[in-house]
Design a protein around this motif. Structure first.
Motif, mmCIF file in Angstrom:
data_model
loop_
_atom_site.group_PDB
_atom_site.id
_atom_site.type_symbol
_atom_site.label_atom_id
_atom_site.label_comp_id
_atom_site.label_asym_id
_atom_site.label_seq_id
_atom_site.Cartn_x
_atom_site.Cartn_y
_atom_site.Cartn_z
ATOM 1 N N ARG A 52 0.821 -1.212 0.000
ATOM 2 C CA ARG A 52 0.000 0.000 0.000
ATOM 3 C C ARG A 52 0.852 1.257 0.000
ATOM 4 O O ARG A 52 0.450 2.298 -0.528
ATOM 5 C CB ARG A 52 -0.919 -0.005 1.231
ATOM 6 N N ASP A 53 2.012 1.175 0.622
ATOM 7 C CA ASP A 53 2.930 2.314 0.650
ATOM 8 C C ASP A 53 4.271 1.852 0.070
ATOM 9 O O ASP A 53 5.224 1.598 0.808
ATOM 10 C CB ASP A 53 3.104 2.833 2.080
ATOM 11 N N PRO A 54 4.346 1.720 -1.247
ATOM 12 C CA PRO A 54 5.574 1.206 -1.862
ATOM 13 C C PRO A 54 6.730 2.185 -1.671
ATOM 14 O O PRO A 54 6.518 3.385 -1.426
ATOM 15 C CB PRO A 54 5.198 1.056 -3.333
ATOM 16 N N PRO A 55 7.956 1.701 -1.783
ATOM 17 C CA PRO A 55 9.127 2.573 -1.597
ATOM 18 C C PRO A 55 9.375 3.474 -2.800
ATOM 19 O O PRO A 55 10.372 3.352 -3.521
ATOM 20 C CB PRO A 55 10.263 1.566 -1.396
ATOM 21 N N PHE A 56 8.438 4.415 -3.005
ATOM 22 C CA PHE A 56 8.525 5.325 -4.138
ATOM 23 C C PHE A 56 9.655 6.343 -3.947
ATOM 24 O O PHE A 56 9.951 6.768 -2.822
ATOM 25 C CB PHE A 56 7.224 6.106 -4.313
ATOM 26 N N THR A 57 10.214 6.766 -5.049
ATOM 27 C CA THR A 57 11.120 7.914 -5.053
ATOM 28 C C THR A 57 10.263 9.182 -5.043
ATOM 29 O O THR A 57 9.055 9.129 -5.327
ATOM 30 C CB THR A 57 11.999 7.903 -6.300
ATOM 31 N N PRO A 58 10.848 10.349 -4.741
ATOM 32 C CA PRO A 58 10.067 11.596 -4.788
ATOM 33 C C PRO A 58 9.415 11.831 -6.150
ATOM 34 O O PRO A 58 8.269 12.301 -6.223
ATOM 35 C CB PRO A 58 11.113 12.663 -4.465
ATOM 36 N N GLU A 59 10.103 11.496 -7.242
ATOM 37 C CA GLU A 59 9.515 11.673 -8.568
ATOM 38 C C GLU A 59 8.256 10.838 -8.742
ATOM 39 O O GLU A 59 7.235 11.320 -9.258
ATOM 40 C CB GLU A 59 10.531 11.289 -9.655
ATOM 41 N N ALA A 60 8.324 9.581 -8.296
ATOM 42 C CA ALA A 60 7.167 8.703 -8.431
ATOM 43 C C ALA A 60 5.994 9.211 -7.591
ATOM 44 O O ALA A 60 4.850 9.230 -8.061
ATOM 45 C CB ALA A 60 7.540 7.287 -8.003
ATOM 46 N N ARG A 61 6.270 9.616 -6.361
ATOM 47 C CA ARG A 61 5.186 10.110 -5.503
ATOM 48 C C ARG A 61 4.513 11.330 -6.123
ATOM 49 O O ARG A 61 3.281 11.470 -6.079
ATOM 50 C CB ARG A 61 5.734 10.445 -4.115
ATOM 51 N N GLU A 62 5.295 12.209 -6.702
ATOM 52 C CA GLU A 62 4.736 13.417 -7.307
ATOM 53 C C GLU A 62 3.849 13.069 -8.503
ATOM 54 O O GLU A 62 2.740 13.596 -8.645
ATOM 55 C CB GLU A 62 5.874 14.340 -7.739
ATOM 56 N N LYS A 63 4.319 12.156 -9.348
ATOM 57 C CA LYS A 63 3.553 11.807 -10.541
ATOM 58 C C LYS A 63 2.284 11.030 -10.189
ATOM 59 O O LYS A 63 1.220 11.259 -10.790
ATOM 60 C CB LYS A 63 4.423 11.002 -11.503
ATOM 61 N N VAL A 64 2.383 10.115 -9.234
ATOM 62 C CA VAL A 64 1.206 9.349 -8.830
ATOM 63 C C VAL A 64 0.175 10.261 -8.168
ATOM 64 O O VAL A 64 -1.029 10.152 -8.419
ATOM 65 C CB VAL A 64 1.608 8.200 -7.881
ATOM 66 N N ALA A 65 0.628 11.183 -7.346
ATOM 67 C CA ALA A 65 -0.293 12.116 -6.681
ATOM 68 C C ALA A 65 -1.007 12.989 -7.709
ATOM 69 O O ALA A 65 -2.216 13.242 -7.588
ATOM 70 C CB ALA A 65 0.467 12.975 -5.673
ATOM 71 N N ALA A 66 -0.272 13.453 -8.719
ATOM 72 C CA ALA A 66 -0.877 14.294 -9.753
ATOM 73 C C ALA A 66 -1.929 13.512 -10.535
ATOM 74 O O ALA A 66 -3.007 14.042 -10.858
ATOM 75 C CB ALA A 66 0.206 14.814 -10.687
ATOM 76 N N TYR A 67 -1.640 12.250 -10.824
ATOM 77 C CA TYR A 67 -2.601 11.420 -11.557
ATOM 78 C C TYR A 67 -3.863 11.209 -10.729
ATOM 79 O O TYR A 67 -4.984 11.359 -11.240
ATOM 80 C CB TYR A 67 -1.965 10.076 -11.915
ATOM 81 N N ARG A 68 -3.702 10.875 -9.462
ATOM 82 C CA ARG A 68 -4.862 10.610 -8.624
ATOM 83 C C ARG A 68 -5.710 11.865 -8.419
ATOM 84 O O ARG A 68 -6.947 11.791 -8.367
ATOM 85 C CB ARG A 68 -4.413 10.031 -7.285
ATOM 86 N N ALA A 69 -5.056 13.012 -8.312
ATOM 87 C CA ALA A 69 -5.808 14.262 -8.173
ATOM 88 C C ALA A 69 -6.632 14.538 -9.429
ATOM 89 O O ALA A 69 -7.717 15.125 -9.355
ATOM 90 C CB ALA A 69 -4.849 15.419 -7.909
#
Length: 253
Positions: A52-69
């Protein structure tokens, strides 16, 4: 008389027939229809869950958050628009639908019933020039046998942030498939999957998925876009009827 004696002697000297040498056992056969393995009624196999909380890099977290928003307010998903999941989600999830494996020495074909996603695993073939590869949601897979284990390596994936196992185009996936038996004596296919992606993950992620053989099972047709096509035809009929009614009400000239 001499000829008869020679015939007897020669027949007695004939060597015994040579038995065929035992053939080396080939790789196991994964062919057939497989459904999800569960630990009980209505309970999914917990080992198949992506963190549920994968070891994302900052880039991945930013892109996934933007997609979900972007999609959360509408509830949109790729599947809702007849787009398949792609790897590794197609293997780990596939919407709870079964899969079929068709095995040949040079190629193993996996068909996931959901969205009729197809993967081709090429075994022992010539290497393909990377310049000729086109990245896709399921990537390009090659396989090899290590004893009774099928090792599959997948690369040339598109960047995807629209599945739980989000990844960049630099991701590579290694799967290890092997046959086994459950405590109930069911035929099982176990796949250990490891995703490595230096851009999206700080460390590799490994999960395990188990499939149960569906004896005498068959795949159903999954035609995602057919309802949309039927709705379109109905819309055309309504427009045609409206036009006909309007023309019938117009006074004759």
């Amino acid at each position: 008389m001499l000829a008869a004696v020679m015939a007897v002697v020669l027949s007695g000297c004939q060597s015994a027939p040579v038995e065929d040498a035992p053939q080396a056992a080939g790789p196991p056969d994964f062919s057939g229809v497989w459904t999800w393995f569960s630990t009980g009624p209505g309970r999914a196999d917990p080992a198949a869950s992506w963190p549920r909380d994968p070891p994302f890099t900052p880039e991945a977290r930013e892109k996934v958050a933007a997609y979900r928003a972007l999609v959360t307010p509408t509830g949109d998903t790729p599947g809702g628009h007849c787009v398949g999941t792609g790897m590794p989600g197609s293997m780990l999830g596939s919407g709870g639908y079964p899969m079929e494996i068709i095995q040949r020495p040079e190629q193993i074909t996996i068909i996931y019933e959901a969205h009729t996603e197809i993967r081709r695993i090429y075994i022992g073939g010539p290497k393909v020039d990377p310049a000729d590869q086109v990245p896709s949601r399921n990537g390009y897979s090659t396989g090899r046998w290590e004893g009774d284990t099928l090792v599959v390596e997948t690369a040339f994936l598109k960047e995807q942030v629209d599945q739980a196992a989000a990844h960049s185009e630099e991701a590579t996936i290694v799967e290890r498939y092997r046959l086994g038996t459950s405590e109930k004596g069911e035929k099982l296919l176990t796949a250990e999957l490891t995703l490595t992606d230096p851009r999206f993950y700080t460390q590799p992620v490994t999960v395990t998925k188990r499939w149960r053989a569906l004896e005498n099972g068959r795949m159903m047709l999954y035609e995602c876009s057919e309802p949309e096509w039927e709705d379109h035809l109905e819309s055309l009929r309504q427009k045609s009827n409206q036009k006909s009614n309007q023309e019938s009400k117009e006074p004759a000239k």
